[in-house]
Write a protein that holds these residues in place. Structure first.
Motif, PDB file in Angstrom:
ATOM      1  N   SER A 146       0.670  -1.110  -0.040  1.00 60.68           N
ATOM      2  CA  SER A 146      -0.138   0.145   0.037  1.00 60.68           C
ATOM      3  C   SER A 146       0.759   1.184   0.124  1.00 60.68           C
ATOM      4  O   SER A 146       0.563   2.232  -0.573  1.00 60.68           O
ATOM      5  CB  SER A 146      -1.018   0.129   1.150  1.00 60.68           C
ATOM      6  OG  SER A 146      -1.950  -1.047   1.126  1.00 60.68           O
ATOM      7  N   LEU A 158       2.194   1.743  -3.357  1.00 66.48           N
ATOM      8  CA  LEU A 158       1.377   2.178  -4.604  1.00 66.48           C
ATOM      9  C   LEU A 158       0.937   3.741  -4.244  1.00 66.48           C
ATOM     10  O   LEU A 158       0.808   4.450  -5.101  1.00 66.48           O
ATOM     11  CB  LEU A 158       0.177   1.451  -4.284  1.00 66.48           C
ATOM     12  CG  LEU A 158       0.105  -0.219  -4.759  1.00 66.48           C
ATOM     13  CD1 LEU A 158      -1.290  -0.635  -4.345  1.00 66.48           C
ATOM     14  CD2 LEU A 158       0.473  -0.205  -6.287  1.00 66.48           C
ATOM     15  N   ASN A 159       0.928   4.371  -3.061  1.00 66.39           N
ATOM     16  CA  ASN A 159       0.529   5.532  -2.633  1.00 66.39           C
ATOM     17  C   ASN A 159       1.922   6.514  -3.246  1.00 66.39           C
ATOM     18  O   ASN A 159       1.814   7.632  -3.616  1.00 66.39           O
ATOM     19  CB  ASN A 159       0.775   5.723  -1.168  1.00 66.39           C
ATOM     20  CG  ASN A 159       0.366   7.108  -0.784  1.00 66.39           C
ATOM     21  OD1 ASN A 159      -0.835   7.583  -1.323  1.00 66.39           O
ATOM     22  ND2 ASN A 159       1.000   7.729   0.064  1.00 66.39           N
ATOM     23  N   LEU A 214       3.463   5.722  -5.821  1.00 65.01           N
ATOM     24  CA  LEU A 214       3.118   5.820  -7.543  1.00 65.01           C
ATOM     25  C   LEU A 214       1.854   6.818  -7.878  1.00 65.01           C
ATOM     26  O   LEU A 214       2.025   7.520  -8.726  1.00 65.01           O
ATOM     27  CB  LEU A 214       2.677   4.227  -7.889  1.00 65.01           C
ATOM     28  CG  LEU A 214       3.795   3.179  -8.001  1.00 65.01           C
ATOM     29  CD1 LEU A 214       3.345   2.021  -8.588  1.00 65.01           C
ATOM     30  CD2 LEU A 214       5.050   3.566  -8.432  1.00 65.01           C
ATOM     31  N   LYS A 215       0.956   6.608  -6.856  1.00 63.51           N
ATOM     32  CA  LYS A 215      -0.207   7.535  -6.951  1.00 63.51           C
ATOM     33  C   LYS A 215       0.292   9.184  -6.789  1.00 63.51           C
ATOM     34  O   LYS A 215      -0.192   9.856  -7.586  1.00 63.51           O
ATOM     35  CB  LYS A 215      -1.195   7.469  -5.963  1.00 63.51           C
ATOM     36  CG  LYS A 215      -2.210   8.110  -5.992  1.00 63.51           C
ATOM     37  CD  LYS A 215      -3.126   7.570  -4.685  1.00 63.51           C
ATOM     38  CE  LYS A 215      -4.678   8.349  -4.819  1.00 63.51           C
ATOM     39  NZ  LYS A 215      -5.588   7.689  -3.746  1.00 63.51           N
ATOM     40  N   VAL A 268      -2.117   1.449 -14.558  1.00 64.69           N
ATOM     41  CA  VAL A 268      -1.123   0.639 -14.033  1.00 64.69           C
ATOM     42  C   VAL A 268      -1.591  -0.789 -14.355  1.00 64.69           C
ATOM     43  O   VAL A 268      -2.522  -1.122 -14.269  1.00 64.69           O
ATOM     44  CB  VAL A 268      -0.583   0.795 -12.633  1.00 64.69           C
ATOM     45  CG1 VAL A 268      -0.039   2.095 -12.288  1.00 64.69           C
ATOM     46  CG2 VAL A 268      -1.659   0.375 -11.761  1.00 64.69           C
ATOM     47  N   ILE A 317       0.253  -4.084 -12.432  1.00 63.82           N
ATOM     48  CA  ILE A 317       1.151  -4.439 -11.623  1.00 63.82           C
ATOM     49  C   ILE A 317       0.993  -5.722 -10.755  1.00 63.82           C
ATOM     50  O   ILE A 317      -0.046  -5.980 -10.566  1.00 63.82           O
ATOM     51  CB  ILE A 317       1.095  -3.228 -10.105  1.00 63.82           C
ATOM     52  CG1 ILE A 317       1.422  -2.020 -10.891  1.00 63.82           C
ATOM     53  CG2 ILE A 317       2.333  -3.847  -9.431  1.00 63.82           C
ATOM     54  CD1 ILE A 317       1.585  -1.032  -9.768  1.00 63.82           C
ATOM     55  N   ILE A 360      -2.614  -6.076  -9.759  1.00 64.26           N
ATOM     56  CA  ILE A 360      -3.429  -4.808  -9.544  1.00 64.26           C
ATOM     57  C   ILE A 360      -3.314  -3.942 -10.894  1.00 64.26           C
ATOM     58  O   ILE A 360      -2.556  -3.579 -11.454  1.00 64.26           O
ATOM     59  CB  ILE A 360      -2.538  -4.060  -8.081  1.00 64.26           C
ATOM     60  CG1 ILE A 360      -2.474  -4.795  -7.083  1.00 64.26           C
ATOM     61  CG2 ILE A 360      -3.106  -2.646  -8.231  1.00 64.26           C
ATOM     62  CD1 ILE A 360      -1.456  -4.406  -6.199  1.00 64.26           C
ATOM     63  N   ILE A 407      -4.347   4.127 -11.045  1.00 66.90           N
ATOM     64  CA  ILE A 407      -3.668   4.195  -9.723  1.00 66.90           C
ATOM     65  C   ILE A 407      -4.530   5.179  -8.771  1.00 66.90           C
ATOM     66  O   ILE A 407      -4.455   5.165  -7.654  1.00 66.90           O
ATOM     67  CB  ILE A 407      -2.303   4.254  -9.745  1.00 66.90           C
ATOM     68  CG1 ILE A 407      -1.605   4.060  -8.502  1.00 66.90           C
ATOM     69  CG2 ILE A 407      -1.844   5.766 -10.203  1.00 66.90           C
ATOM     70  CD1 ILE A 407      -1.605   2.810  -7.985  1.00 66.90           C
ATOM     71  N   ILE A 415      -6.074   1.889  -2.357  1.00 71.02           N
ATOM     72  CA  ILE A 415      -4.753   1.201  -1.850  1.00 71.02           C
ATOM     73  C   ILE A 415      -4.721   0.524  -0.605  1.00 71.02           C
ATOM     74  O   ILE A 415      -3.841  -0.066  -0.328  1.00 71.02           O
ATOM     75  CB  ILE A 415      -3.619   2.099  -2.303  1.00 71.02           C
ATOM     76  CG1 ILE A 415      -3.836   3.423  -1.272  1.00 71.02           C
ATOM     77  CG2 ILE A 415      -3.330   2.525  -3.766  1.00 71.02           C
ATOM     78  CD1 ILE A 415      -2.563   4.391  -1.748  1.00 71.02           C
ATOM     79  N   LEU A 474      -6.449  -4.252  -0.401  1.00 74.77           N
ATOM     80  CA  LEU A 474      -5.709  -5.048  -1.529  1.00 74.77           C
ATOM     81  C   LEU A 474      -6.148  -6.420  -1.548  1.00 74.77           C
ATOM     82  O   LEU A 474      -5.624  -7.036  -2.357  1.00 74.77           O
ATOM     83  CB  LEU A 474      -4.234  -4.776  -1.388  1.00 74.77           C
ATOM     84  CG  LEU A 474      -3.733  -3.234  -1.648  1.00 74.77           C
ATOM     85  CD1 LEU A 474      -2.332  -3.367  -1.468  1.00 74.77           C
ATOM     86  CD2 LEU A 474      -4.183  -2.526  -2.941  1.00 74.77           C
TER      87      LEU A 474
END
Length: 252
Positions: A187, A190-191, A193-194, A201, A203, A231, A235, A240, A243
């Motif tokens: 998580s 992913l944050n 990437l966000k 995405v 992933i 995932i 995004i 996130i 999951l």
């Protein structure tokens, strides 16, 4: 023993680029790709393609292009696949497919932006998760013909201005479970990437038992895979912190 995860879910660009790489670098002869009469090129034909692709890159990106290999084939719906270096100060390796003089498509922008993103995304993966391996990373726009010309902006400048929604980030990563903390760590990753303003995405994250850290490198690592996360989507809209919907248990 059957692999626990099966085939990786790659985006279209990832598939094209990886297949091109496998075909052009593996050392396979042209005769193994197509019957001899279809793959054969005369010197005049090869010279014509070389000159045309150099001219194409020069006009499109205002860069010199060093042709390394030309293959005549129809695997990608094109008569020619050309591998070479764009002389942009980084010697970016790209592939160009198509037919001279004007029907060409290239991988320059996806390759350039993938090369820019990889160090930062790998850094985030190592900082937020118990990182084992980055298996692949591709940032591309599928089979769509790029609209970018001239001097290509940094991907980070594009992302600052809202990003390019035609581009998808495709990743495959291996991590350790880290005493049951892996989902919380995913998580966090992913944050990051966000916050980069990425959009679509695909992933795939494989989670391995911590015991694998102390096992001989010769062991079958598949036996230690315990979870897989697939995932995909925007995004910016993915929850996130929830999951489980993307999780597959491989081994209890």
């Amino acid at each position: 023993m059957k692999k626990p995860w099966g085939r990786l879910r790659l985006g279209v660009v990832a598939i094209i680029m990886l297949l091109m790489l496998a075909i052009l670098v593996s050392g396979c002869s042209k005769e193994t790709l197509l019957p001899k009469d279809e793959s054969y090129m005369t010197q005049a034909e090869e010279k014509k393609v070389k000159e045309a692709v150099i001219d194409y890159i020069q006009k499109r990106y205002n860069k010199n292009f060093e042709v390394q290999q030309i293959d005549k084939d129809h695997l990608f719906g094109a008569d020619y696949t050309i591998r070479g270096k764009i002389k942009d100060g980084k010697d970016t390796i790209i592939y160009v497919t198509g037919n001279p003089p004007n029907d060409f498509q290239d991988t320059y922008v996806p390759q350039l932006w993938t090369d820019e993103l990889e160090p930062r995304i790998t850094k985030y993966a190592k900082e937020t998760m118990d990182f084992r391996l980055m298996k692949n990373i591709v940032y591309g726009d599928g089979t769509k013909k790029t609209t970018y010309t001239g001097e290509i902006p940094s991907v980070y400048d594009v992302l600052k201005n809202g990003g390019d929604k035609d581009f998808t980030l495709t990743l495959s990563i291996e991590i350790y479970d880290h005493h049951g903390q892996s989902q919380a760590e995913i998580s966090k990753f992913l944050n990051e990437l966000k916050k980069m303003n990425l959009n679509e995405v695909i992933i795939e994250i494989f989670v391995y038992d911590d015991k694998l850290k102390t096992i001989s490198k010769k062991t079958d690592t598949d036996n230690y895979a315990i979870y897989r996360y697939n995932i995909s989507g925007d995004i910016q809209k993915i929850d996130i912190n929830n999951l489980d919907q993307y999780k597959t248990v491989i081994k209890h």
